[in-house]
Design a protein around this motif. Structure first.
Motif, PDB file in Angstrom:
ATOM      1  N   ALA A  21       9.345  -0.210   3.260  1.00  0.00           N
ATOM      2  CA  ALA A  21       9.569   0.593   2.052  1.00  0.00           C
ATOM      3  C   ALA A  21       8.687   0.095   0.914  1.00  0.00           C
ATOM      4  O   ALA A  21       8.114   0.898   0.163  1.00  0.00           O
ATOM      5  CB  ALA A  21      11.039   0.535   1.648  1.00  0.00           C
ATOM      6  N   LEU A  22       8.550  -1.205   0.795  1.00  0.00           N
ATOM      7  CA  LEU A  22       7.692  -1.784  -0.232  1.00  0.00           C
ATOM      8  C   LEU A  22       6.238  -1.405   0.004  1.00  0.00           C
ATOM      9  O   LEU A  22       5.508  -1.034  -0.914  1.00  0.00           O
ATOM     10  CB  LEU A  22       7.853  -3.306  -0.252  1.00  0.00           C
ATOM     11  N   ARG A  23       5.821  -1.468   1.256  1.00  0.00           N
ATOM     12  CA  ARG A  23       4.448  -1.088   1.611  1.00  0.00           C
ATOM     13  C   ARG A  23       4.187   0.383   1.305  1.00  0.00           C
ATOM     14  O   ARG A  23       3.152   0.746   0.753  1.00  0.00           O
ATOM     15  CB  ARG A  23       4.201  -1.382   3.092  1.00  0.00           C
ATOM     16  N   GLU A  24       5.142   1.230   1.620  1.00  0.00           N
ATOM     17  CA  GLU A  24       4.979   2.658   1.336  1.00  0.00           C
ATOM     18  C   GLU A  24       4.963   2.912  -0.173  1.00  0.00           C
ATOM     19  O   GLU A  24       4.203   3.753  -0.651  1.00  0.00           O
ATOM     20  CB  GLU A  24       6.086   3.471   2.003  1.00  0.00           C
ATOM     21  N   ALA A  25       5.786   2.190  -0.920  1.00  0.00           N
ATOM     22  CA  ALA A  25       5.785   2.334  -2.380  1.00  0.00           C
ATOM     23  C   ALA A  25       4.435   1.917  -2.953  1.00  0.00           C
ATOM     24  O   ALA A  25       3.914   2.542  -3.881  1.00  0.00           O
ATOM     25  CB  ALA A  25       6.905   1.506  -2.994  1.00  0.00           C
ATOM     26  N   PHE A  26       3.845   0.864  -2.387  1.00  0.00           N
ATOM     27  CA  PHE A  26       2.513   0.440  -2.828  1.00  0.00           C
ATOM     28  C   PHE A  26       1.481   1.526  -2.522  1.00  0.00           C
ATOM     29  O   PHE A  26       0.667   1.872  -3.359  1.00  0.00           O
ATOM     30  CB  PHE A  26       2.110  -0.879  -2.164  1.00  0.00           C
ATOM     31  N   ARG A  27       1.542   2.064  -1.320  1.00  0.00           N
ATOM     32  CA  ARG A  27       0.602   3.138  -0.951  1.00  0.00           C
ATOM     33  C   ARG A  27       0.738   4.331  -1.890  1.00  0.00           C
ATOM     34  O   ARG A  27      -0.252   4.921  -2.316  1.00  0.00           O
ATOM     35  CB  ARG A  27       0.853   3.584   0.486  1.00  0.00           C
ATOM     36  N   GLN A  28       1.970   4.690  -2.204  1.00  0.00           N
ATOM     37  CA  GLN A  28       2.208   5.807  -3.115  1.00  0.00           C
ATOM     38  C   GLN A  28       1.643   5.491  -4.499  1.00  0.00           C
ATOM     39  O   GLN A  28       1.028   6.347  -5.138  1.00  0.00           O
ATOM     40  CB  GLN A  28       3.703   6.099  -3.215  1.00  0.00           C
ATOM     41  N   SER A  29       1.826   4.263  -4.950  1.00  0.00           N
ATOM     42  CA  SER A  29       1.293   3.844  -6.240  1.00  0.00           C
ATOM     43  C   SER A  29      -0.233   3.925  -6.246  1.00  0.00           C
ATOM     44  O   SER A  29      -0.842   4.348  -7.233  1.00  0.00           O
ATOM     45  CB  SER A  29       1.750   2.421  -6.557  1.00  0.00           C
ATOM     46  N   VAL A  30      -0.848   3.537  -5.142  1.00  0.00           N
ATOM     47  CA  VAL A  30      -2.309   3.613  -5.018  1.00  0.00           C
ATOM     48  C   VAL A  30      -2.766   5.062  -5.144  1.00  0.00           C
ATOM     49  O   VAL A  30      -3.711   5.365  -5.868  1.00  0.00           O
ATOM     50  CB  VAL A  30      -2.788   2.994  -3.681  1.00  0.00           C
ATOM     51  N   ARG A  31      -2.054   5.953  -4.447  1.00  0.00           N
ATOM     52  CA  ARG A  31      -2.421   7.376  -4.509  1.00  0.00           C
ATOM     53  C   ARG A  31      -2.207   7.948  -5.906  1.00  0.00           C
ATOM     54  O   ARG A  31      -3.076   8.634  -6.447  1.00  0.00           O
ATOM     55  CB  ARG A  31      -1.608   8.177  -3.487  1.00  0.00           C
ATOM     56  N   ALA A  44      -2.257  -4.675  -6.280  1.00  0.00           N
ATOM     57  CA  ALA A  44      -1.122  -5.275  -5.571  1.00  0.00           C
ATOM     58  C   ALA A  44      -0.475  -6.369  -6.423  1.00  0.00           C
ATOM     59  O   ALA A  44       0.752  -6.472  -6.481  1.00  0.00           O
ATOM     60  CB  ALA A  44      -1.571  -5.843  -4.232  1.00  0.00           C
ATOM     61  N   GLU A  45      -1.283  -7.178  -7.078  1.00  0.00           N
ATOM     62  CA  GLU A  45      -0.737  -8.219  -7.952  1.00  0.00           C
ATOM     63  C   GLU A  45       0.126  -7.614  -9.052  1.00  0.00           C
ATOM     64  O   GLU A  45       1.237  -8.074  -9.308  1.00  0.00           O
ATOM     65  CB  GLU A  45      -1.860  -9.033  -8.587  1.00  0.00           C
ATOM     66  N   LEU A  46      -0.404  -6.579  -9.697  1.00  0.00           N
ATOM     67  CA  LEU A  46       0.345  -5.923 -10.767  1.00  0.00           C
ATOM     68  C   LEU A  46       1.603  -5.254 -10.221  1.00  0.00           C
ATOM     69  O   LEU A  46       2.659  -5.292 -10.842  1.00  0.00           O
ATOM     70  CB  LEU A  46      -0.533  -4.895 -11.476  1.00  0.00           C
ATOM     71  N   PHE A  47       1.491  -4.644  -9.056  1.00  0.00           N
ATOM     72  CA  PHE A  47       2.610  -3.964  -8.420  1.00  0.00           C
ATOM     73  C   PHE A  47       3.751  -4.945  -8.157  1.00  0.00           C
ATOM     74  O   PHE A  47       4.911  -4.675  -8.471  1.00  0.00           O
ATOM     75  CB  PHE A  47       2.125  -3.326  -7.111  1.00  0.00           C
ATOM     76  N   LEU A  52       8.920  -7.718  -9.676  1.00  0.00           N
ATOM     77  CA  LEU A  52       9.645  -8.960  -9.954  1.00  0.00           C
ATOM     78  C   LEU A  52      10.224  -9.013 -11.356  1.00  0.00           C
ATOM     79  O   LEU A  52      11.103  -9.817 -11.627  1.00  0.00           O
ATOM     80  CB  LEU A  52       8.718 -10.161  -9.757  1.00  0.00           C
ATOM     81  N   GLN A  53       9.764  -8.179 -12.253  1.00  0.00           N
ATOM     82  CA  GLN A  53      10.210  -8.222 -13.642  1.00  0.00           C
ATOM     83  C   GLN A  53      11.701  -7.979 -13.803  1.00  0.00           C
ATOM     84  O   GLN A  53      12.312  -8.506 -14.728  1.00  0.00           O
ATOM     85  CB  GLN A  53       9.455  -7.200 -14.495  1.00  0.00           C
ATOM     86  N   GLU A  54      12.279  -7.217 -12.939  1.00  0.00           N
ATOM     87  CA  GLU A  54      13.688  -6.859 -13.071  1.00  0.00           C
ATOM     88  C   GLU A  54      14.587  -8.077 -13.215  1.00  0.00           C
ATOM     89  O   GLU A  54      15.245  -8.254 -14.216  1.00  0.00           O
ATOM     90  CB  GLU A  54      14.147  -6.025 -11.864  1.00  0.00           C
ATOM     91  N   ASP A  55      14.614  -8.946 -12.204  1.00  0.00           N
ATOM     92  CA  ASP A  55      15.516 -10.110 -12.280  1.00  0.00           C
ATOM     93  C   ASP A  55      14.991 -11.311 -11.511  1.00  0.00           C
ATOM     94  O   ASP A  55      15.747 -12.133 -11.039  1.00  0.00           O
ATOM     95  CB  ASP A  55      16.909  -9.732 -11.796  1.00  0.00           C
ATOM     96  N   GLY A  56      13.694 -11.393 -11.376  1.00  0.00           N
ATOM     97  CA  GLY A  56      13.117 -12.582 -10.767  1.00  0.00           C
ATOM     98  C   GLY A  56      12.921 -12.522  -9.268  1.00  0.00           C
ATOM     99  O   GLY A  56      12.454 -13.475  -8.670  1.00  0.00           O
ATOM    100  N   HIS A  57      13.288 -11.427  -8.641  1.00  0.00           N
ATOM    101  CA  HIS A  57      13.000 -11.270  -7.216  1.00  0.00           C
ATOM    102  C   HIS A  57      12.729  -9.792  -6.936  1.00  0.00           C
ATOM    103  O   HIS A  57      13.021  -8.939  -7.756  1.00  0.00           O
ATOM    104  CB  HIS A  57      14.138 -11.804  -6.335  1.00  0.00           C
ATOM    105  N   LEU A  58      12.152  -9.526  -5.806  1.00  0.00           N
ATOM    106  CA  LEU A  58      11.807  -8.155  -5.485  1.00  0.00           C
ATOM    107  C   LEU A  58      13.070  -7.302  -5.389  1.00  0.00           C
ATOM    108  O   LEU A  58      14.050  -7.696  -4.749  1.00  0.00           O
ATOM    109  CB  LEU A  58      11.046  -8.073  -4.156  1.00  0.00           C
ATOM    110  N   THR A  59      13.012  -6.165  -6.043  1.00  0.00           N
ATOM    111  CA  THR A  59      14.131  -5.249  -5.987  1.00  0.00           C
ATOM    112  C   THR A  59      13.859  -4.220  -4.899  1.00  0.00           C
ATOM    113  O   THR A  59      12.714  -3.941  -4.576  1.00  0.00           O
ATOM    114  CB  THR A  59      14.345  -4.539  -7.333  1.00  0.00           C
ATOM    115  N   ARG A  60      14.888  -3.697  -4.353  1.00  0.00           N
ATOM    116  CA  ARG A  60      14.700  -2.679  -3.314  1.00  0.00           C
ATOM    117  C   ARG A  60      14.065  -1.459  -3.911  1.00  0.00           C
ATOM    118  O   ARG A  60      14.403  -1.023  -4.995  1.00  0.00           O
ATOM    119  CB  ARG A  60      16.033  -2.335  -2.669  1.00  0.00           C
ATOM    120  N   VAL A  61      13.119  -0.896  -3.187  1.00  0.00           N
ATOM    121  CA  VAL A  61      12.354   0.258  -3.641  1.00  0.00           C
ATOM    122  C   VAL A  61      13.047   1.522  -3.204  1.00  0.00           C
ATOM    123  O   VAL A  61      13.633   1.624  -2.180  1.00  0.00           O
ATOM    124  CB  VAL A  61      10.923   0.193  -3.063  1.00  0.00           C
TER     125      VAL A  61
END
Length: 61
Positions: A21-31, A44-47, A52-61
């Motif tokens: 899901a994270l990979r697909e969200a990145f692909r969508q962001s790229v598009r 990818a770094e910015l993504f 991580l900005q939410e609460d210090g760990h990756l949130t579910r996409v």
């Protein structure tokens, strides 16, 4: 007890489904942002930083 909970959070791993899901969200962001392939690493770094900005760990996409 807070220390144990904090340690547990840092040791959590994303499932294969969450990673996909994270990979697909990145692909969508790229598009959506029309990011050239040469700029994917920077994007990818910015993504991830935004995720991580939410609460210090990756949130579910």
């Amino acid at each position: 007890m807070d220390v144990g909970k904090k340690k547990q959070k840092t040791n959590e791993r994303l499932s294969i489904f969450e990673l996909e899901a994270l990979r697909e969200a990145f692909r969508q962001s790229v598009r959506e942002n029309d990011v050239a392939e040469a700029e994917w690493a920077q994007h990818a770094e910015l993504f991830v930083k935004r995720a991580l900005q939410e609460d210090g760990h990756l949130t579910r996409v």
